[in-house]
Design a protein around this motif. Structure first.
Motif, PDB file in Angstrom:
ATOM      1  N   GLN A 464      26.171  30.911  48.256  1.00  0.00           N
ATOM      2  CA  GLN A 464      27.420  31.645  48.036  1.00  0.00           C
ATOM      3  C   GLN A 464      28.154  31.889  49.348  1.00  0.00           C
ATOM      4  N   ALA A 465      29.432  32.293  49.230  1.00  0.00           N
ATOM      5  CA  ALA A 465      30.252  32.458  50.435  1.00  0.00           C
ATOM      6  C   ALA A 465      31.176  33.669  50.334  1.00  0.00           C
ATOM      7  N   TYR A 466      31.440  34.260  51.497  1.00  0.00           N
ATOM      8  CA  TYR A 466      32.467  35.299  51.637  1.00  0.00           C
ATOM      9  C   TYR A 466      33.668  34.701  52.350  1.00  0.00           C
ATOM     10  N   TYR A 487      42.820  34.252  47.507  1.00  0.00           N
ATOM     11  CA  TYR A 487      42.119  34.247  46.217  1.00  0.00           C
ATOM     12  C   TYR A 487      42.765  33.240  45.259  1.00  0.00           C
ATOM     13  N   GLU A 488      44.106  33.255  45.200  1.00  0.00           N
ATOM     14  CA  GLU A 488      44.820  32.334  44.303  1.00  0.00           C
ATOM     15  C   GLU A 488      44.646  30.878  44.745  1.00  0.00           C
ATOM     16  N   GLN A 489      44.696  30.651  46.077  1.00  0.00           N
ATOM     17  CA  GLN A 489      44.510  29.289  46.609  1.00  0.00           C
ATOM     18  C   GLN A 489      43.131  28.747  46.253  1.00  0.00           C
ATOM     19  N   LEU A 490      42.103  29.580  46.487  1.00  0.00           N
ATOM     20  CA  LEU A 490      40.727  29.139  46.267  1.00  0.00           C
ATOM     21  C   LEU A 490      40.424  28.961  44.775  1.00  0.00           C
ATOM     22  N   ILE A 498      32.732  26.885  39.335  1.00  0.00           N
ATOM     23  CA  ILE A 498      32.742  27.765  40.512  1.00  0.00           C
ATOM     24  C   ILE A 498      33.672  28.947  40.262  1.00  0.00           C
ATOM     25  N   GLN A 499      33.142  30.146  40.395  1.00  0.00           N
ATOM     26  CA  GLN A 499      33.912  31.370  40.153  1.00  0.00           C
ATOM     27  C   GLN A 499      34.287  32.028  41.484  1.00  0.00           C
ATOM     28  N   VAL A 500      35.575  32.405  41.588  1.00  0.00           N
ATOM     29  CA  VAL A 500      36.068  33.091  42.788  1.00  0.00           C
ATOM     30  C   VAL A 500      36.392  34.535  42.410  1.00  0.00           C
ATOM     31  N   GLY A 501      35.932  35.490  43.209  1.00  0.00           N
ATOM     32  CA  GLY A 501      36.198  36.908  42.950  1.00  0.00           C
ATOM     33  C   GLY A 501      37.080  37.505  44.033  1.00  0.00           C
ATOM     34  N   LEU A 502      37.745  38.623  43.718  1.00  0.00           N
ATOM     35  CA  LEU A 502      38.621  39.308  44.684  1.00  0.00           C
ATOM     36  C   LEU A 502      38.208  40.773  44.784  1.00  0.00           C
ATOM     37  N   GLN A 525      30.649  32.970  42.865  1.00  0.00           N
ATOM     38  CA  GLN A 525      30.092  32.180  43.977  1.00  0.00           C
ATOM     39  C   GLN A 525      30.839  32.410  45.297  1.00  0.00           C
ATOM     40  N   ILE A 526      32.155  32.646  45.192  1.00  0.00           N
ATOM     41  CA  ILE A 526      32.965  32.877  46.403  1.00  0.00           C
ATOM     42  C   ILE A 526      33.661  34.218  46.259  1.00  0.00           C
ATOM     43  N   LEU A 527      33.428  35.088  47.227  1.00  0.00           N
ATOM     44  CA  LEU A 527      34.055  36.408  47.172  1.00  0.00           C
ATOM     45  C   LEU A 527      35.120  36.516  48.251  1.00  0.00           C
ATOM     46  N   VAL A 528      36.390  36.592  47.811  1.00  0.00           N
ATOM     47  CA  VAL A 528      37.502  36.829  48.744  1.00  0.00           C
ATOM     48  C   VAL A 528      37.652  38.333  48.871  1.00  0.00           C
ATOM     49  N   SER A 529      37.662  38.819  50.103  1.00  0.00           N
ATOM     50  CA  SER A 529      37.592  40.273  50.276  1.00  0.00           C
ATOM     51  C   SER A 529      38.316  40.728  51.533  1.00  0.00           C
TER      52      SER A 529
END
Length: 677
Positions: A464-466, A487-490, A498-502, A525-529
């Motif tokens: 996973q990634a931040y 978040y929108e780009q990813l 693949i799920q992206v969270g904000l 899997q990817i958390l934009v924060s």
């Protein structure tokens, strides 16, 4: 005598005494210890060693008569060329037309001024005809105000030194002078005012930096000791054999730093006084293991414990890991805001009846309806996330329980606490063996597509990634990436599944907890924060940390963010996306890629940032030192603090004749402080 009025000095009448009073100089001692605030060092160096934009001194021969031009009213520019080591150097003097008559071709001159390495030019601030004089290399500069002139001050000082310096008493024990290679007080004072060399000045300054810090810390430790002895606490009668067996059950050995910190904590717990200690260690240094041993020590002594953390997810993580670690040795309960109804009521009654030994929770622990049967130890994790009132409320749940605060924030905060606070400090400055360092890279924005590919490869492997951004939404003022845009780009870039969270600070607590839980269970899997993930998150499966606009963050914050990865067995990576315009920003990025040691980073941060960044420009209670600087001399401060603790703890001022002069000085200083209060 040094405490006599400056009026005793020949030539000091009422008028001069009044002028010295403006500088807070009342006695002969005040005058003798009125040190220069800086020194002009006129040292000629080879041209190849001169640094661009530095103040330098050069020596050469004028090749052609100077050319004088006027521009504007009373403004002039004098230019000439001189031969320095066979190289032509241009010299510029502003608004000194009179120098045209003094300088001519063939003259040898010594010039001091700002060096331009690109144009081989010096903008002259001072000049003199003739060669460089080695015995006049260092010139002290004093802070003056009011009617007194620098010349008068220096003349008065010289007289005072010549007639009263024999009254200067050495206050440091001989063993300290020998151990730290410090010059004796009398010669150091003379060197501060009339340095013979940079070497001697360096050591004289070093002596007074240490002396000032030691005196300050001794007063601090005495006040702390008096307060501590006036605050009775719990003397924990823990079972040493049970504690030893508990430590032996760990799957790892404690590091020397952990052992040292644990020894200090257990010593506090055994004492009849209340513990008030800070445990500071880098991310992953093993603070939790030390805290667990302290908790078990209190439990074996029949006391209850509370561990308060800033977020529910961190509370749950601590609950699971400590339950696994303790096994049947202790009854552990979790109490957070989301636990309600009958379950909460049952936990509360278990705490009150001492059916629970250790309670782990958030702010829920300090609610009015939570009562402990016999609270003996309180541990507060990431203590700066809680207010003073909240920490005190938890402490008040028992009768003078021991309190241990924990933080992973690097040195600057600890420096402030050790300088001003009433806390003792334990530092874990060693990482466990076998821990993999996080590989750190610095790239520019144009490499973002490659960064996305890199993230994708690791996600495919099940990792996973931040991705951290400085802002939540777009700002017209700052051209920096924001969390919503990224978040929108990813979300658009990465395909299902693949799920992206904000995650950001404007979300409700429940929503933040939900998203973090989804990330910790790999449903995201990817958390934009934003920086809300800086503390309180432990996701061993996260191996990639991407920080956008990294130049917007300080070194300590970047290090905290990087600490969110590297918690599992796999190799982790931190990618800094930055395009810093200034040298300081570039230096930050370089340092981040070169070391993962939080203590080294904090040292570098202290060099790059000024005291105002850490303490505020006018912080109340900030001590004023004549020579020492709390930020740049922080190593000496730490040394002095350790020495002061040893002196006070062992009662050396009262019992050892070698400390009698120091004891008398401290006594007089405390008396003056008490009188002022």
């Amino acid at each position: 005598m040094l405490n006599d009025s400056v009026r005793q000095i020949k030539g000091v009448g009422e008028k001069l005494a009044d002028a010295l009073h403006v500088l807070s100089i009342e006695t002969i001692e005040d005058l003798i210890f009125y040190f220069p605030y800086r020194y002009d060092v006129f040292e000629v160096k080879p041209i190849g060693e001169l640094i661009h934009d530095d103040k330098v001194t050069i020596e050469g021969t004028i090749l052609y008569d100077p050319v004088l031009t006027f521009f504007g009213r009373k403004k002039s520019r004098l230019v000439f060329t001189l031969n320095v080591e066979g190289i032509s150097v241009k010299a510029v003097l502003f608004n000194r037309a009179f120098a045209k008559k003094q300088l001519q071709a063939g003259d040898t001159v010594t010039l001091t001024g700002k060096w331009d390495a690109h144009r081989l030019q010096i903008t002259v601030s001072t000049y003199k005809k003739g060669r460089y004089e080695h015995d006049a290399a260092i010139s002290p500069v004093y802070s003056i105000k009011g009617d007194i002139t620098s010349r008068t001050l220096k003349k008065t000082l010289t007289y005072a030194l010549d007639h009263f310096s024999n009254d200067i008493v050495e206050i440091l024990p001989e063993s300290y002078l020998h151990a730290y290679k410090l010059p004796e007080r009398k010669s150091a004072v003379r060197t501060m005012h009339a340095p013979e060399s940079r070497y001697k000045l360096k050591h004289a300054r070093r002596r007074f930096v240490y002396e000032e810090f030691l005196l300050f810390q001794l007063k601090m430790q005495y006040v702390k000791k008096m307060h501590r002895e006036a605050t009775p606490g719990i003397s924990h009668q823990y079972q040493e054999t049970a504690l030893h067996n508990f430590i032996e059950s760990f799957s790892f050995s404690l590091t020397r730093a952990q052992d040292r910190a644990l020894k200090e904590i257990l010593e506090d717990m055994r004492s009849p006084y209340s513990m008030n200690r800070l445990l500071q260690g880098d991310v992953g240094s093993g603070k939790t293991a030390v805290a667990a041993i302290a908790l078990y020590a209190a439990v074996t002594g029949g006391k209850q414990c509370a561990l308060m953390v800033p977020t529910e997810i961190l509370a749950e993580q601590h609950f699971l890991s400590l339950t696994d670690l303790f096994g049947e040795r202790a009854k552990i309960a979790l109490l957070t805001g989301s636990i309600k109804g009958k379950k909460r009521q049952l936990i509360r009654s278990s705490i009150e009846s001492h059916d629970v030994d250790i309670v782990i929770g958030t702010h829920a622990l300090i609610q009015d309806d939570v009562f402990f049967h016999d609270l003996g130890l309180v541990i507060v994790d990431e203590q700066h996330r809680f207010g003073v009132k909240q920490r005190r409320t938890l402490r008040d749940k028992g009768w003078q329980p021991d309190v241990l605060f924990m933080t992973a924030t690097p040195i600057p905060r600890t420096l402030a606490i050790s300088a001003f606070g009433d806390m003792d400090v334990s530092i874990i400055d060693e990482m466990p063996a076998g821990r993999k360092e996080v590989e750190t890279y610095w790239v520019t924005d144009q490499h973002f597509p490659r960064v996305l590919e890199f993230i994708g490869k690791h996600i495919v492997r099940g990792e996973q990634a931040y991705v951290v951004c400085p802002l939540i939404e777009e700002s017209d003022q700052l051209d920096i990436q924001n969390a919503v845009d990224v978040y929108e780009q990813l979300s658009e870039f990465y395909p299902e599944p693949i799920q992206v969270g904000l995650l950001h600070g404007r979300l409700h607590t429940e929503e933040k907890e939900r998203i973090m839980k989804a990330f910790s269970t790999n449903n995201i899997q990817i958390l934009v924060s934003t920086t809300v993930i800086e503390v309180g998150v432990n996701v061993p499966n996260a191996t990639v940390m991407v920080i956008y606009d990294a130049e917007r963050f300080g070194l300590s914050q970047l290090h905290q963010l990087r600490g969110r990865v590297g918690r599992g067995q796999g190799q982790s990576h931190c990618i800094l996306i930055a395009d810093p315009k200034g040298e300081v920003g570039k230096e930050r990025m370089r340092i981040m890629t070169e070391t993962t040691d939080g203590f080294v980073l904090a040292e570098e941060d202290l060099k790059l940032r000024g005291p105002g960044d850490f303490f505020g420009t006018k912080q109340s209670g900030m001590p004023e030192f004549k020579v020492a600087d709390m930020v740049h001399d922080y190593r000496a401060l730490e040394t002095a603090r350790v020495d002061a603790v040893e002196i006070v703890h062992n009662g050396l001022l009262e019992s050892d004749p070698a400390y009698s002069k120091l004891a008398a000085y401290i006594e007089s200083e405390l008396a003056v402080t008490k009188k002022m209060d």
